[in-house]
Design a protein around this motif. Sequence first.
Motif, PDB file in Angstrom:
ATOM      1  N   SER A 135       0.912  -1.261  -0.078  1.00  0.00           N
ATOM      2  CA  SER A 135      -0.060   0.037  -0.085  1.00  0.00           C
ATOM      3  C   SER A 135       0.637   1.299  -0.084  1.00  0.00           C
ATOM      4  O   SER A 135       1.914   1.106   0.499  1.00  0.00           O
ATOM      5  CB  SER A 135      -0.853   0.116   1.145  1.00  0.00           C
ATOM      6  N   LEU A 136       0.270   2.434  -0.663  1.00  0.00           N
ATOM      7  CA  LEU A 136       1.186   3.575  -0.631  1.00  0.00           C
ATOM      8  C   LEU A 136       0.435   4.760   0.336  1.00  0.00           C
ATOM      9  O   LEU A 136      -0.607   4.601   0.722  1.00  0.00           O
ATOM     10  CB  LEU A 136       0.778   4.214  -1.948  1.00  0.00           C
ATOM     11  N   SER A 137       1.355   5.551   0.696  1.00  0.00           N
ATOM     12  CA  SER A 137       0.910   6.945   1.502  1.00  0.00           C
ATOM     13  C   SER A 137       0.424   7.846   0.616  1.00  0.00           C
ATOM     14  O   SER A 137       0.485   7.640  -0.554  1.00  0.00           O
ATOM     15  CB  SER A 137       2.301   7.452   2.117  1.00  0.00           C
ATOM     16  N   MET A 138      -0.240   8.798   1.168  1.00  0.00           N
ATOM     17  CA  MET A 138      -1.064   9.990   0.360  1.00  0.00           C
ATOM     18  C   MET A 138       0.112  10.390  -0.507  1.00  0.00           C
ATOM     19  O   MET A 138      -0.300  11.025  -1.757  1.00  0.00           O
ATOM     20  CB  MET A 138      -1.556  10.824   1.426  1.00  0.00           C
ATOM     21  N   ILE A 139       1.269  10.820  -0.032  1.00  0.00           N
ATOM     22  CA  ILE A 139       2.443  11.580  -0.714  1.00  0.00           C
ATOM     23  C   ILE A 139       2.898  10.808  -2.056  1.00  0.00           C
ATOM     24  O   ILE A 139       2.864  11.127  -3.062  1.00  0.00           O
ATOM     25  CB  ILE A 139       3.671  11.694   0.292  1.00  0.00           C
ATOM     26  N   SER A 140       2.851   9.406  -1.691  1.00  0.00           N
ATOM     27  CA  SER A 140       3.140   8.345  -2.912  1.00  0.00           C
ATOM     28  C   SER A 140       2.173   8.442  -3.697  1.00  0.00           C
ATOM     29  O   SER A 140       2.370   8.495  -5.259  1.00  0.00           O
ATOM     30  CB  SER A 140       3.173   6.886  -2.425  1.00  0.00           C
ATOM     31  N   MET A 141       0.678   8.459  -3.638  1.00  0.00           N
ATOM     32  CA  MET A 141      -0.355   8.683  -4.426  1.00  0.00           C
ATOM     33  C   MET A 141      -0.162  10.073  -5.367  1.00  0.00           C
ATOM     34  O   MET A 141      -0.323  10.064  -6.537  1.00  0.00           O
ATOM     35  CB  MET A 141      -1.594   8.614  -3.756  1.00  0.00           C
ATOM     36  N   GLN A 142       0.288  10.954  -4.755  1.00  0.00           N
ATOM     37  CA  GLN A 142       0.091  12.314  -5.480  1.00  0.00           C
ATOM     38  C   GLN A 142       1.499  12.258  -6.404  1.00  0.00           C
ATOM     39  O   GLN A 142       1.375  12.734  -7.443  1.00  0.00           O
ATOM     40  CB  GLN A 142       0.323  13.486  -4.171  1.00  0.00           C
ATOM     41  N   ARG A 143       2.687  11.524  -6.140  1.00  0.00           N
ATOM     42  CA  ARG A 143       3.725  11.380  -6.734  1.00  0.00           C
ATOM     43  C   ARG A 143       3.439  10.515  -8.015  1.00  0.00           C
ATOM     44  O   ARG A 143       3.989  10.654  -8.937  1.00  0.00           O
ATOM     45  CB  ARG A 143       4.994  10.653  -6.202  1.00  0.00           C
ATOM     46  N   ARG A 144       2.527   9.640  -7.965  1.00  0.00           N
ATOM     47  CA  ARG A 144       1.980   8.898  -8.918  1.00  0.00           C
ATOM     48  C   ARG A 144       0.778   9.645  -9.818  1.00  0.00           C
ATOM     49  O   ARG A 144       0.296   9.227 -10.915  1.00  0.00           O
ATOM     50  CB  ARG A 144       1.311   7.601  -8.806  1.00  0.00           C
ATOM     51  N   GLY A 145       0.790  11.045  -9.812  1.00  0.00           N
ATOM     52  CA  GLY A 145      -0.197  11.863 -10.494  1.00  0.00           C
ATOM     53  C   GLY A 145      -1.332  11.988  -9.887  1.00  0.00           C
ATOM     54  O   GLY A 145      -2.195  12.488 -10.749  1.00  0.00           O
ATOM     55  N   TYR A 146      -1.873  11.415  -8.920  1.00  0.00           N
ATOM     56  CA  TYR A 146      -3.236  11.824  -8.036  1.00  0.00           C
ATOM     57  C   TYR A 146      -2.867  13.092  -7.245  1.00  0.00           C
ATOM     58  O   TYR A 146      -2.298  13.182  -6.121  1.00  0.00           O
ATOM     59  CB  TYR A 146      -3.279  10.537  -7.283  1.00  0.00           C
ATOM     60  N   SER A 147      -3.514  14.311  -7.761  1.00  0.00           N
ATOM     61  CA  SER A 147      -3.594  15.253  -7.127  1.00  0.00           C
ATOM     62  C   SER A 147      -4.705  15.058  -6.187  1.00  0.00           C
ATOM     63  O   SER A 147      -5.346  14.257  -5.868  1.00  0.00           O
ATOM     64  CB  SER A 147      -4.371  16.484  -8.076  1.00  0.00           C
ATOM     65  N   ILE A 148      -4.586  16.206  -5.006  1.00  0.00           N
ATOM     66  CA  ILE A 148      -5.464  15.922  -3.919  1.00  0.00           C
ATOM     67  C   ILE A 148      -7.091  15.795  -4.191  1.00  0.00           C
ATOM     68  O   ILE A 148      -7.871  15.260  -3.544  1.00  0.00           O
ATOM     69  CB  ILE A 148      -5.376  17.234  -2.948  1.00  0.00           C
ATOM     70  N   VAL A 149      -7.258  16.543  -5.301  1.00  0.00           N
ATOM     71  CA  VAL A 149      -8.729  16.426  -5.824  1.00  0.00           C
ATOM     72  C   VAL A 149      -9.014  15.219  -6.268  1.00  0.00           C
ATOM     73  O   VAL A 149     -10.341  14.508  -5.956  1.00  0.00           O
ATOM     74  CB  VAL A 149      -8.956  17.607  -6.822  1.00  0.00           C
ATOM     75  N   ARG A 150      -8.064  14.685  -7.186  1.00  0.00           N
ATOM     76  CA  ARG A 150      -8.391  13.357  -7.874  1.00  0.00           C
ATOM     77  C   ARG A 150      -8.382  12.483  -6.929  1.00  0.00           C
ATOM     78  O   ARG A 150      -9.183  11.232  -7.220  1.00  0.00           O
ATOM     79  CB  ARG A 150      -7.302  12.997  -9.127  1.00  0.00           C
ATOM     80  N   LEU A 151      -7.586  12.377  -5.762  1.00  0.00           N
ATOM     81  CA  LEU A 151      -7.507  11.311  -4.677  1.00  0.00           C
ATOM     82  C   LEU A 151      -8.784  11.350  -4.067  1.00  0.00           C
ATOM     83  O   LEU A 151      -9.410  10.080  -3.625  1.00  0.00           O
ATOM     84  CB  LEU A 151      -6.332  11.634  -3.831  1.00  0.00           C
ATOM     85  N   ILE A 152      -9.147  12.372  -3.534  1.00  0.00           N
ATOM     86  CA  ILE A 152     -10.569  12.616  -2.807  1.00  0.00           C
ATOM     87  C   ILE A 152     -11.794  12.116  -3.861  1.00  0.00           C
ATOM     88  O   ILE A 152     -12.609  11.373  -3.087  1.00  0.00           O
ATOM     89  CB  ILE A 152     -10.635  13.980  -2.196  1.00  0.00           C
ATOM     90  N   LEU A 153     -11.835  12.329  -4.795  1.00  0.00           N
ATOM     91  CA  LEU A 153     -12.883  11.922  -5.825  1.00  0.00           C
ATOM     92  C   LEU A 153     -12.795  10.417  -5.758  1.00  0.00           C
ATOM     93  O   LEU A 153     -13.769   9.594  -5.849  1.00  0.00           O
ATOM     94  CB  LEU A 153     -12.775  12.546  -6.917  1.00  0.00           C
ATOM     95  N   ALA A 154     -11.460   9.756  -6.000  1.00  0.00           N
ATOM     96  CA  ALA A 154     -11.441   8.335  -6.013  1.00  0.00           C
ATOM     97  C   ALA A 154     -11.796   7.792  -4.814  1.00  0.00           C
ATOM     98  O   ALA A 154     -12.480   6.654  -5.019  1.00  0.00           O
ATOM     99  CB  ALA A 154     -10.066   8.071  -6.628  1.00  0.00           C
ATOM    100  N   MET A 155     -11.483   8.299  -3.673  1.00  0.00           N
ATOM    101  CA  MET A 155     -11.950   7.753  -2.208  1.00  0.00           C
ATOM    102  C   MET A 155     -13.416   7.699  -2.063  1.00  0.00           C
ATOM    103  O   MET A 155     -14.080   6.919  -1.754  1.00  0.00           O
ATOM    104  CB  MET A 155     -11.127   8.669  -1.209  1.00  0.00           C
ATOM    105  N   GLN A 156     -14.095   8.841  -2.610  1.00  0.00           N
ATOM    106  CA  GLN A 156     -15.593   8.864  -2.329  1.00  0.00           C
ATOM    107  C   GLN A 156     -16.206   7.751  -3.508  1.00  0.00           C
ATOM    108  O   GLN A 156     -17.173   7.428  -3.105  1.00  0.00           O
ATOM    109  CB  GLN A 156     -15.950  10.439  -2.819  1.00  0.00           C
TER     110      GLN A 156
END
Length: 484
Positions: free
Chosen positions: A436-457
Amino acid sequence: MLLARPRIEPNECLVSYLIRISEKNGFKHIGHLLRHAGLAWKNNRVPVHQILTGEFDLNVYLLQLGLTTFSSKIGPISQSFQNVIDTHYLLVKYPKVCPDCIEEFGFCRFEWSLLPYLACVRHGKLLIDISGTGKRLNWYRRYLNKFDDTDVINSLSDVAPTEAIKLSQYIEELLQGGNRISCPEILHGLELRESLSLIHFIAHYRSRLLDGSFQPLSITNGELVQHYQYVWAMLENWPDTYYKFLNQYLEHPMSNKGVGGLHKHFRDLYESLHRQGENKGIARIKVEFDYYIEKYWPSVLESTRVTRIQLTTRERNIVSKKEAAKILNCHPDRVDKLVQQQKLKPRVFEGKKHYSREQVEGLAIQIYSNWSMDEACEALQLTRYQLKQLLDAGILHTFQRPDAFNRDWIIDKAQCQELIVSLSQKARKSPTLSGSLSMISMQRRGYSIVRLILAMQAGQIEFGQLYVVDRPLSFKQFTDFAFK
């Protein structure tokens, strides 16, 4: 002795009876009739007002004419007005009649001599007191249905407004002793004198508001309708219309003295209410006036000026600009910006702007119970850039954004809390997955905070939660992200 001796009708006005006797016996007017009966007043004058009120005893003179004695019905009503300080405006100076009723019944009803009785309830028309040429109807006339020997009272009267008919019905039922009278709630249980005191009080102060004076004895019935019609409409929507009526004094002081004139008007009005407090009708106005002063009157009127008003609190609902700024914990100039944003609505009083305490405190609650940009960043543990991304994407909501009139953010705290709770419910309950990855790692893979929250929802990725006691709303508590 007389050639003709007609009987008085049960509801007949006494002066109407005298006119009928004079007409049938050839007298020029009632002055000549009573002089024939022994009343030796100068110029054949007659105490009309005293006859209408029952103060003048006609029985002696009627006996001289060979007529049956009788008692006045309106006398006791008039005498009751003298027991309490209230209106002096009871009886008309000039008569008013319904020509259709005269033609049908042959006499004038005594209630027509009451000032607020405006319309014939039977025919739905205004009472007549002036001819087409502007001539006033007089008590000293030869014929009951004429202004003079030739000018017949026109029966084609104007149709009466609804308010005029309702008021006349109300007075008629009171005179007849009716217990179930259809009337505005404020008039329930009042006697005639108390009701008329209330009605005339409002009519008087409305006239003063319009730079005039209410002189019902000298104006025509058609003009009276304009006054009483307004009052009756106000009573039917009491007390809201009364508050709106008082609000007009803010823009229309009673004189050209500005501040002094405005204060004088309210002091004068209150003094009148206080002096006539024994009258139940006036007392009911005073209750609403006290409430208005406490609820709506600007705080610039010192409490020492209204010592007779029982205030439940020293706080007034109208505050000055300085007080509004104090409540909002901001500079006074900020209040002007809030007005430009249409978040506050000013009321001009004595040349200065004042504001509703309720509106100001409501805005203060909205500001204090939500977040500024810095408060939101600290609570959510986001950078300003990340927070701005979420706000622009509509994931987080705002009540206010910076614009030309302000530089402050107001971020919806409750909606942020709901978002965190919703994400917590979607968090994985099973142990952490390998890889599993941390939030920072997700953002390094191209997931902005907006895209990450939308994917979580949307449930497109799995994630765990590491609850932080000190930061229960932190986004950093969500970790161990894994692709499905």
